[in-house]
Structures are given as structure tokens and as C-alpha cells.
Design a protein around this motif. Structure first.
Motif, mmCIF file in Angstrom:
data_model
loop_
_atom_site.group_PDB
_atom_site.id
_atom_site.type_symbol
_atom_site.label_atom_id
_atom_site.label_comp_id
_atom_site.label_asym_id
_atom_site.label_seq_id
_atom_site.Cartn_x
_atom_site.Cartn_y
_atom_site.Cartn_z
ATOM 1 N N ARG A 61 -16.650 -22.338 -3.550
ATOM 2 C CA ARG A 61 -16.233 -22.339 -2.143
ATOM 3 C C ARG A 61 -16.575 -23.676 -1.471
ATOM 4 O O ARG A 61 -15.823 -24.146 -0.614
ATOM 5 C CB ARG A 61 -16.891 -21.179 -1.394
ATOM 6 C CG ARG A 61 -16.479 -19.812 -1.946
ATOM 7 C CD ARG A 61 -16.884 -18.684 -1.025
ATOM 8 N NE ARG A 61 -16.621 -17.387 -1.628
ATOM 9 C CZ ARG A 61 -16.712 -16.225 -0.983
ATOM 10 N NH1 ARG A 61 -17.065 -16.211 0.296
ATOM 11 N NH2 ARG A 61 -16.467 -15.082 -1.614
ATOM 12 N N PHE B 62 -22.676 -23.130 6.849
ATOM 13 C CA PHE B 62 -21.751 -22.779 5.773
ATOM 14 C C PHE B 62 -22.492 -22.063 4.644
ATOM 15 O O PHE B 62 -22.023 -21.043 4.107
ATOM 16 C CB PHE B 62 -21.069 -24.043 5.232
ATOM 17 C CG PHE B 62 -20.396 -23.851 3.906
ATOM 18 C CD1 PHE B 62 -19.150 -23.251 3.816
ATOM 19 C CD2 PHE B 62 -21.021 -24.257 2.730
ATOM 20 C CE1 PHE B 62 -18.537 -23.048 2.580
ATOM 21 C CE2 PHE B 62 -20.423 -24.065 1.501
ATOM 22 C CZ PHE B 62 -19.170 -23.454 1.419
ATOM 23 N N LEU C 70 -13.937 -27.379 0.459
ATOM 24 C CA LEU C 70 -14.091 -28.094 1.725
ATOM 25 C C LEU C 70 -13.573 -29.529 1.637
ATOM 26 O O LEU C 70 -13.340 -30.175 2.661
ATOM 27 C CB LEU C 70 -15.560 -28.109 2.160
ATOM 28 C CG LEU C 70 -16.216 -26.746 2.400
ATOM 29 C CD1 LEU C 70 -17.685 -26.931 2.763
ATOM 30 C CD2 LEU C 70 -15.489 -25.979 3.496
ATOM 31 N N LEU D 187 -15.011 -32.393 0.879
ATOM 32 C CA LEU D 187 -15.867 -33.364 1.556
ATOM 33 C C LEU D 187 -16.071 -34.598 0.691
ATOM 34 O O LEU D 187 -15.735 -34.602 -0.496
ATOM 35 C CB LEU D 187 -17.223 -32.728 1.878
ATOM 36 C CG LEU D 187 -17.188 -31.470 2.750
ATOM 37 C CD1 LEU D 187 -18.592 -30.899 2.920
ATOM 38 C CD2 LEU D 187 -16.577 -31.772 4.107
#
Length: 374
Positions: free
Chosen positions: A234, A209, A238, A240
Motif C-alpha cells: 500500500r 498513513f 503512494l 513517493l
């Protein structure tokens, strides 16, 4: 041949304990049989008879009679001759059995037979075999991923007026360390080094990534601080867990002005800029890439480089490598090697790490050397 009195002894004992042992044996889900010295089956419980035939008593244990018979005479013979309890595994009629053979003594205390218990372990063995096959496939997939991760590393080459060299050593199949060098435009070259928390597949996927994102934003956002801010934006999409994070140090070198601009996102392995006369750490503050923060902005510094200047980028797998007593290698050891060796710095550091940690590696590490050559 089995003496008649021994056979009578077996029958007598079964009859003697008929209300207890006999019914226990007959009611067991495991197969149970008694085999004499010649390999003749002199007793088999109900479960075994139903599975292999009611006429198996009196047969040889190693001969086939319509159905595949358990062929464990080798351990039977061993139990009888040595008095040992012996265990092995057999495959019978497509199923797996754990067989335990124990010696049987007569009224004189002499071993004349062996009692064998067959426990069906088919389910366990099939699960084990499936796990082995899955592990083989996983190892093959990890080997493929390892080759891909190694192939995407930058070349050891000369880019304009700088040269790039490195050593890259994952602690496992895949690494959570990553670095890259690329042209931003005709004048500027970007270089970064990053360290993802953890090891293995998840960490390796994060390095992919990082690489993809850094290469996708380099043309539109050439400045280090702005690029790291966009990388964080960015990364935050995700969604996470907070324990998934990474650090990254990013610099941009201008081939014409020799300016080196840099920003740091929590990378605690501070790059070392040095030449034959001087050495300094490229220290600058910056939070790591973690979802603990809503928005992050990064500072930016600029220095002027000259021919002969070198910058050593590395990850904390270098400085935190431990010896047998738990003592870390430390940044001081790295700087001492730089002071004592003008050439082959990467190999010298690598060799010292191996010696310090007695060849054991518990963390990924990467060493990247950028040198201004003209």
C-alpha cells in the motif's frame, strides 16, 4: 529660529552643486527634505512636494496641512543635538517609509539642521506583515495537528495480561515517530513502533498513513510478516520519492499461549526483551519501507513470554542523542539503565537522555514499555 545666513548657506550649497547634487536630489524617487532645529522644513525635493504639496517648505514638519505630514521631529531633534545618524520607520498616508536623518553643519562646523531621506518600503512591509499572518495561521494549524497526533496515541493501560506505558517527545511541533497498540481479535494484541525519515508535517502525515493502514489490515492479516508486506504494498501505491521512507517493528502477542511473533522492516532501534534474570535483543532482518525495491517479504520470529517479562520498544532518537562532544547515548547506556533500575525505566532513560544532551533534542523519540503482568 533658523539664522538667515544658515538658510542662505543651504541655498548656496544647493546652487553651488546644482549641476550635480541638486539635480540628483530633485530626480530621486525617495523623498528628501532638510529640517531646522525648530522643526521647520527649509528644503524638500520635487518628489516630496508632488506627494505632500508644493507649499510644504516653511511649514513645521510635525503639523498636518491637508495631507498627513511625516512626523519625524523626534529623530530630527536627535540628529541635530547629538550629531548622530538616526533611522526609524513611519507610516504616512497608509504607506510605510524608512526614514534616515543625518546632521547638516554650517560653515562654522555647527549642526543647525538635519537632512532626511524617506524611502518607500510599503511593499516589503506588506509582504512581511502577510508572512507574519501566514506564520500565525500555520502555527495555529500545527498546534491543532500536534493535539490530534497526541490524542491518537494509545492509552497507557492494561490490555488483557499486558500493560502499556510510554514517553513520547517530538523534537518539533509534529513527530515522525509513531506507535500503536490494538486488539486484533479476542486472543491477539498487535503492537508496533515506527520511525519516519525527516521531521515536521510530511513525516507526521506519513505516521497517519501508517496508523490508518495498520488498523485497516489487522483484522484480515493478523501475522506480522504478512501485515508488513501488505503495508509495503500500500505504501508503494503512494508513488513517493525514494527519500521518503520509514522503518517499523511489528509484534503480535497471544494472550492464551503467551507467544510473541514479530517482524522488522528496517527498524534499527532493536527492541529489548528483559526480566530480572535475563536480557536479549529481538533481532531480525528486514528492509525498511522504501521504493528502492519492487517487492519485499519479511521474516518472522516467535518467542514465548512469561509473567514479569518486559519488552522495551524505542526509536533511534534515544540511542543517537548526542552530548556536547558529539558522543551518542548508545544502546549500551540504555541496557545499563535497565540493569541498574527495576522500576521507572522510562523516566530513568528520559532523564538520562536530557542530562546527556544538555536538554537539547534534535530528533523525535518514543519509548514504549510492554509488560506481561499475569
Amino acid at each position: 529660529m533658523l539664522r538667515k545666513e544658515d538658510l542662505n548657506y543651504v541655498e548656496k550649497k544647493i546652487e553651488e552643486y546644482g549641476m550635480l547634487n541638486y539635480h540628483v536630489l530633485e530626480g530621486m524617487a525617495d523623498w528628501v527634505r532638510v529640517v531646522d532645529k525648530e522643526g521647520t522644513i527649509i528644503y524638500a525635493n520635487k518628489t516630496m512636494k508632488e506627494a505632500l504639496g508644493h507649499n510644504i517648505v516653511g511649514m513645521k514638519c510635525y503639523k498636518s496641512h491637508g495631507k498627513e505630514m511625516p512626523c519625524s521631529f523626534c529623530i530630527t531633534d536627535r540628529s541635530i543635538n547629538t550629531g548622530e545618524i538616526v533611522q526609524k520607520e513611519e507610516k504616512i498616508n497608509g504607506r510605510y517609509f524608512s526614514v534616515k536623518s543625518s546632521p547638516v553643519t554650517n560653515s562654522d562646523g555647527k549642526v543647525f539642521a538635519a537632512v532626511e531621506v524617506f524611502r518607500d518600503v510599503t511593499r516589503e512591509r506588506k509582504l512581511e506583515l502577510e508572512l507574519i499572518e501566514k506564520n500565525k495561521k500555520m502555527s495555529k494549524d500545527l498546534g491543532f495537528a500536534k493535539r490530534i497526533q497526541e490524542r491518537i496515541l494509545p492509552n497507557k493501560e492494561i490490555l488483557g495480561n499486558i500493560s502499556i506505558d510510554y514517553i513520547y517527545r517530538p523534537s518539533e511541533m509534529l513527530s515522525g515517530d509513531m506507535f500503536d497498540v490494538f486488539y486484533i481479535d479476542d486472543e491477539n494484541i498487535g503492537i508496533y513502533i515506527s520511525d519516519v525519515s525527516g521531521h515536521g508535517v510530511a513525516a507526521a502525515m506519513m505516521t497517519m498513513f501508517i496508523r490508518q493502514t495498520m488498523r485497516s489490515i489487522k483484522d484480515d492479516i493478523p501475522g506480522p510478516s504478512a501485515a508488513l508486506s501488505e503495508l509495503y504494498r500500500r505504501f508503494s501505491t503512494l508513488n513517493l520519492d525514494v527519500d521518503k521512507y520509514f522503518t517499523i517493528f511489528y509484534g503480535v502477542f497471544n494472550k492464551s499461549t503467551y507467544e510473541f511473533k514479530y517482524s522488522n522492516a528496517g527498524h534499527n532501534a532493536i527492541p529489548i526483551k528483559y526480566n530480572k534474570d535475563n536480557m536479549e535483543m529481538l533481532e531480525i532482518k528486514g528492509y525498511p519501507m522504501t521504493l528502492l525495491f519492487d517487492e519485499i517479504f519479511y521474516e518472522e520470529k516467535v518467542i514465548k513470554l512469561s509473567k514479569g517479562d518486559k519488552i522495551l520498544f524505542y526509536t533511534d532518537g534515544i540511542t543517537e542523542a548526542k552530548d556536547k562532544s558529539g558522543e551518542e547515548f548508545g544502546i549500551e547506556s540504555v541496557m545499563q539503565i535497565i540493569n541498574n533500575h527495576e522500576e521507572n525505566i522510562l523516566n530513568e532513560i528520559n532523564n538520562n537522555i536530557v542530562t546527556h544532551s544538555w536538554g537539547e533534542q534534535h530528533d523525535d523519540f518514543a519509548l514504549v514499555l510492554m509488560e506481561v503482568i499475569k
